[in-house]
Design an enzyme around this catalytic site. Structure first.
Site, PDB file in Angstrom:
ATOM      1  N   CYS A 101       7.504  30.518  84.987  1.00 28.62           N
ATOM      2  CA  CYS A 101       8.429  29.460  85.402  1.00 28.62           C
ATOM      3  C   CYS A 101       9.086  29.989  86.667  1.00 28.62           C
ATOM      4  CB  CYS A 101       9.459  29.207  84.303  1.00 28.62           C
ATOM      5  SG  CYS A 101      10.784  28.093  84.792  1.00 28.62           S
ATOM      6  N   CYS A 115      25.620  32.384  92.807  1.00 26.41           N
ATOM      7  CA  CYS A 115      25.734  32.523  91.348  1.00 26.41           C
ATOM      8  C   CYS A 115      27.139  32.866  90.855  1.00 26.41           C
ATOM      9  CB  CYS A 115      24.752  33.587  90.867  1.00 26.41           C
ATOM     10  SG  CYS A 115      24.736  33.699  89.058  1.00 26.41           S
ATOM     11  N   CYS A 123      23.683  37.608  94.330  1.00 28.11           N
ATOM     12  CA  CYS A 123      23.155  36.272  94.651  1.00 28.11           C
ATOM     13  C   CYS A 123      24.318  35.342  95.033  1.00 28.11           C
ATOM     14  CB  CYS A 123      22.389  35.709  93.459  1.00 28.11           C
ATOM     15  SG  CYS A 123      21.221  36.900  92.757  1.00 28.11           S
ATOM     16  N   CYS A 153      27.315  40.371  86.380  1.00 23.29           N
ATOM     17  CA  CYS A 153      26.002  40.806  86.872  1.00 23.29           C
ATOM     18  C   CYS A 153      26.151  41.629  88.154  1.00 23.29           C
ATOM     19  CB  CYS A 153      25.121  39.583  87.127  1.00 23.29           C
ATOM     20  SG  CYS A 153      23.468  40.029  87.685  1.00 23.29           S
ATOM     21  N   CYS A 160      11.151  30.844  76.171  1.00 21.95           N
ATOM     22  CA  CYS A 160      11.257  31.199  77.590  1.00 21.95           C
ATOM     23  C   CYS A 160      12.452  32.131  77.736  1.00 21.95           C
ATOM     24  CB  CYS A 160      11.462  29.938  78.438  1.00 21.95           C
ATOM     25  SG  CYS A 160      11.710  30.293  80.192  1.00 21.95           S
ATOM     26  N   ARG A 177      10.396  20.815  87.304  1.00 26.10           N
ATOM     27  CA  ARG A 177      11.655  20.546  86.581  1.00 26.10           C
ATOM     28  C   ARG A 177      12.774  20.163  87.531  1.00 26.10           C
ATOM     29  NH1 ARG A 177      12.603  25.052  83.711  1.00 26.10           N
ATOM     30  NH2 ARG A 177      11.108  24.270  82.203  1.00 26.10           N
ATOM     31  N   CYS A 222      15.073  28.255  76.250  1.00 27.24           N
ATOM     32  CA  CYS A 222      15.124  29.270  77.304  1.00 27.24           C
ATOM     33  C   CYS A 222      16.402  30.105  77.200  1.00 27.24           C
ATOM     34  CB  CYS A 222      15.053  28.579  78.662  1.00 27.24           C
ATOM     35  SG  CYS A 222      15.097  29.741  80.027  1.00 27.24           S
TER      36      CYS A 222
HETATM   37  N1  SAM Z   1      19.736  37.077  86.083  1.00 30.58           N
HETATM   38  C1  SAM Z   1      18.454  36.539  86.021  1.00 30.58           C
HETATM   39  C2  SAM Z   1      17.824  36.327  87.375  1.00 30.58           C
HETATM   40  O1  SAM Z   1      18.539  36.053  88.342  1.00 30.58           O
HETATM   41  O2  SAM Z   1      16.611  36.458  87.479  1.00 30.58           O
HETATM   42  C3  SAM Z   1      18.358  35.238  85.239  1.00 30.58           C
HETATM   43  C4  SAM Z   1      19.426  34.185  85.323  1.00 30.58           C
HETATM   44  S1  SAM Z   1      19.669  33.385  86.885  1.00 30.58           S
HETATM   45  C5  SAM Z   1      21.184  32.529  86.600  1.00 30.58           C
HETATM   46  C6  SAM Z   1      18.404  32.157  86.963  1.00 30.58           C
HETATM   47  C7  SAM Z   1      18.366  31.244  88.163  1.00 30.58           C
HETATM   48  O3  SAM Z   1      19.401  30.298  88.100  1.00 30.58           O
HETATM   49  C8  SAM Z   1      18.520  31.843  89.540  1.00 30.58           C
HETATM   50  O4  SAM Z   1      17.351  32.442  90.023  1.00 30.58           O
HETATM   51  C9  SAM Z   1      18.875  30.625  90.375  1.00 30.58           C
HETATM   52  O5  SAM Z   1      17.715  30.041  90.932  1.00 30.58           O
HETATM   53  C10 SAM Z   1      19.527  29.678  89.371  1.00 30.58           C
HETATM   54  N2  SAM Z   1      20.958  29.477  89.675  1.00 30.58           N
HETATM   55  C11 SAM Z   1      21.968  30.365  89.484  1.00 30.58           C
HETATM   56  N3  SAM Z   1      23.139  29.858  89.906  1.00 30.58           N
HETATM   57  C12 SAM Z   1      22.876  28.622  90.384  1.00 30.58           C
HETATM   58  C13 SAM Z   1      23.686  27.602  90.973  1.00 30.58           C
HETATM   59  N4  SAM Z   1      24.987  27.757  91.174  1.00 30.58           N
HETATM   60  N5  SAM Z   1      23.080  26.443  91.334  1.00 30.58           N
HETATM   61  C14 SAM Z   1      21.743  26.276  91.146  1.00 30.58           C
HETATM   62  N6  SAM Z   1      20.938  27.208  90.606  1.00 30.58           N
HETATM   63  C15 SAM Z   1      21.490  28.368  90.233  1.00 30.58           C
HETATM   64  C1  DTB Z   2      16.560  27.804  86.717  1.00 39.43           C
HETATM   65  O1  DTB Z   2      15.782  27.712  87.684  1.00 39.43           O
HETATM   66  N1  DTB Z   2      17.681  27.112  86.568  1.00 39.43           N
HETATM   67  C2  DTB Z   2      18.373  27.471  85.352  1.00 39.43           C
HETATM   68  C3  DTB Z   2      17.358  28.430  84.692  1.00 39.43           C
HETATM   69  N2  DTB Z   2      16.379  28.613  85.701  1.00 39.43           N
HETATM   70  C4  DTB Z   2      17.777  29.665  84.065  1.00 39.43           C
HETATM   71  C5  DTB Z   2      19.730  28.071  85.593  1.00 39.43           C
HETATM   72  C6  DTB Z   2      20.639  27.184  86.352  1.00 39.43           C
HETATM   73  C7  DTB Z   2      21.959  27.862  86.410  1.00 39.43           C
HETATM   74  C8  DTB Z   2      23.002  27.016  87.064  1.00 39.43           C
HETATM   75  C9  DTB Z   2      24.285  27.735  87.199  1.00 39.43           C
HETATM   76  C10 DTB Z   2      24.955  28.069  85.888  1.00 39.43           C
HETATM   77  O2  DTB Z   2      25.035  27.227  84.972  1.00 39.43           O
HETATM   78  O3  DTB Z   2      25.493  29.184  85.786  1.00 39.43           O
HETATM   79 FE1  SF4 Z   3      22.743  37.998  88.381  1.00 38.04          FE
HETATM   80 FE2  SF4 Z   3      23.206  35.444  88.877  1.00 38.04          FE
HETATM   81 FE3  SF4 Z   3      21.675  36.835  90.510  1.00 38.04          FE
HETATM   82 FE4  SF4 Z   3      20.776  36.247  88.019  1.00 38.04          FE
HETATM   83  S1  SF4 Z   3      21.225  34.789  89.671  1.00 38.04           S
HETATM   84  S2  SF4 Z   3      20.651  38.200  89.091  1.00 38.04           S
HETATM   85  S3  SF4 Z   3      22.726  36.322  86.905  1.00 38.04           S
HETATM   86  S4  SF4 Z   3      23.854  37.192  90.147  1.00 38.04           S
END
Ligand code: SAM
Ligand code: DTB
Ligand code: SF4
Length: 318
Positions: free
Chosen positions: A189, A61, A58, A54, A129, A261, A98
């Site tokens: 959500c 992530c 973030c 990606c 979702c 959630r 989702c």
């Molecule tokens: N790329 C899209 C976005 O960021 O909008 C969708 C997927 S993203 C992984 C969805 C959400 O997962 C993020 O907004 C974040 O709140 C959560 N998330 C990602 N990595 C995480 C982590 N290591 N621990 C907890 N929540 C996480």
């Molecule tokens: C949200 O708030 N939590 C979920 C979902 N929306 C998409 C994602 C959590 C991702 C946790 C890190 C991972 O598994 O990569």
């Molecule tokens: Fe990309 Fe992860 Fe950020 Fe979603 S949360 S925009 S997958 S870097």
């Protein structure tokens, strides 16, 4: 019935968080019972339809191309493979499916594939979702037309702390996407992450921002940071579990009609901590042994936890 208010201030949320713990839990319980059956928990299942690589930065992530996590990027899944996963999710009791993609925003060609997935999943009788990054108004309308019920897009943290975690898109970008989703007639959500090194004031700021949205998100995921080696936040300090429970309670009190959630991070929580979160008003979980890329509790462990607590899956809303 407790009124659903949209004028919550950060000071009011801070005052809630500062209540003696039994007072806060009593308040959360009272509100929860007005709107929900406290023995019911909504079950969602998550599938990563496009993993890793990606372009966003973030800091939490593992899917950011800038993170050094050794995760290999995949292409967008085939529609049929996604439908097979959705059938399995339905068979295991999920009511909502989702689909998550590691995109900054969907490309038009990819969106056509996702709309086919959405329509197929919807035909199975599941709520749909998706979380695909930023959307234009037009993309939101296309997804709604394909049968998408919910769109997940998180604010993640307070407006002030946000820039410490993400620099490649702004808080306003996120609010704009949420507005497009609402205008298209989809349910929202939207929640955030706790444990990224933010202050208690930032935590109150996140809850107050969510609770002051023109319409509350129908679903509010509260994630506890899953610390992944190679991400910028791998070394951040531990979160006080009691403070986390307080935040769940504050989300419940301020957004009484929303599903709250207990989202990422359950793998590192004891049964007792999860029980406190349910007492504080959490009434939704992700079920299945993998979130997007990180582990979630085994299905058998969750079934045992529900049994121990006398909880049952919420039936699909008609
Ligand atoms: N790329 C899209 C976005 O960021 O909008 C969708 C997927 S993203 C992984 C969805 C959400 O997962 C993020 O907004 C974040 O709140 C959560 N998330 C990602 N990595 C995480 C982590 N290591 N621990 C907890 N929540 C996480
Ligand atoms: C949200 O708030 N939590 C979920 C979902 N929306 C998409 C994602 C959590 C991702 C946790 C890190 C991972 O598994 O990569
Ligand atoms: Fe990309 Fe992860 Fe950020 Fe979603 S949360 S925009 S997958 S870097």
């Amino acid at each position: 019935m407790t009124n659903v208010r949209h004028d919550w201030t950060r000071d009011e949320v801070r005052a809630l968080l500062a209540l003696p713990f039994p007072e806060l839990i009593y308040l959360a319980q009272s509100v929860h019972r007005e709107y929900f059956d406290p023995a019911e928990v909504q079950i969602s299942t998550l599938l990563s339809i496009k993993t890793g690589g990606c372009p966003e930065d973030c800091g939490y992530c593992p899917q950011s191309a800038g993170a050094d996590t050794g995760l290999s990027a995949t292409k967008l899944m085939q529609v049929e493979s996604v439908l097979a996963e959705a059938r399995a999710a339905k068979a295991s009791g999920a009511t909502r499916f989702c689909m998550g993609a590691a995109w900054r925003s969907p490309k038009e060609r990819d969106l056509d594939v996702v709309t086919a997935m959405v329509t197929g999943v919807k035909e199975l009788g599941l709520e749909t979702c998706a979380t695909l990054g930023m959307l234009t108004a037009d993309q939101a309308f296309k997804l709604k037309g394909a049968g998408l019920d919910y769109y997940n897009h998180n604010l993640d943290t307070s407006p002030e702390f946000y820039g410490e975690i993400i620099t490649t898109r702004t808080y306003q970008d996120r609010l704009d996407t949420l507005a497009h989703v609402r205008d298209a007639g989809m349910k929202v959500c939207c929640g955030g992450i706790v444990g990224m090194g933010e202050s208690e004031d930032d935590q109150a700021g996140l809850i107050a921002t969510l609770a002051a949205l023109p319409a509350h998100p129908e679903s509010v995921p509260i994630n506890l940071l899953v610390k992944v080696e190679g991400t910028k936040l791998e070394g951040v300090g531990a979160t006080d579990p009691i403070q986390f429970v307080r935040l769940i309670a504050a989300a419940r009190v301020t957004m009484p009609a929303s599903h709250v959630r207990l989202s990422a991070g359950r793998e590192s929580m004891s049964d007792e901590m999860q029980a406190l979160c349910f007492l504080a008003g959490a009434n939704s979980i992700f079920y299945g042994s993998c979130l997007l890329t990180t582990p979630n509790p085994q299905e058998s462990a969750d079934r045992a936890l529900f049994e121990r607590l006398g909880l049952r899956p919420e039936s699909r809303p008609q």
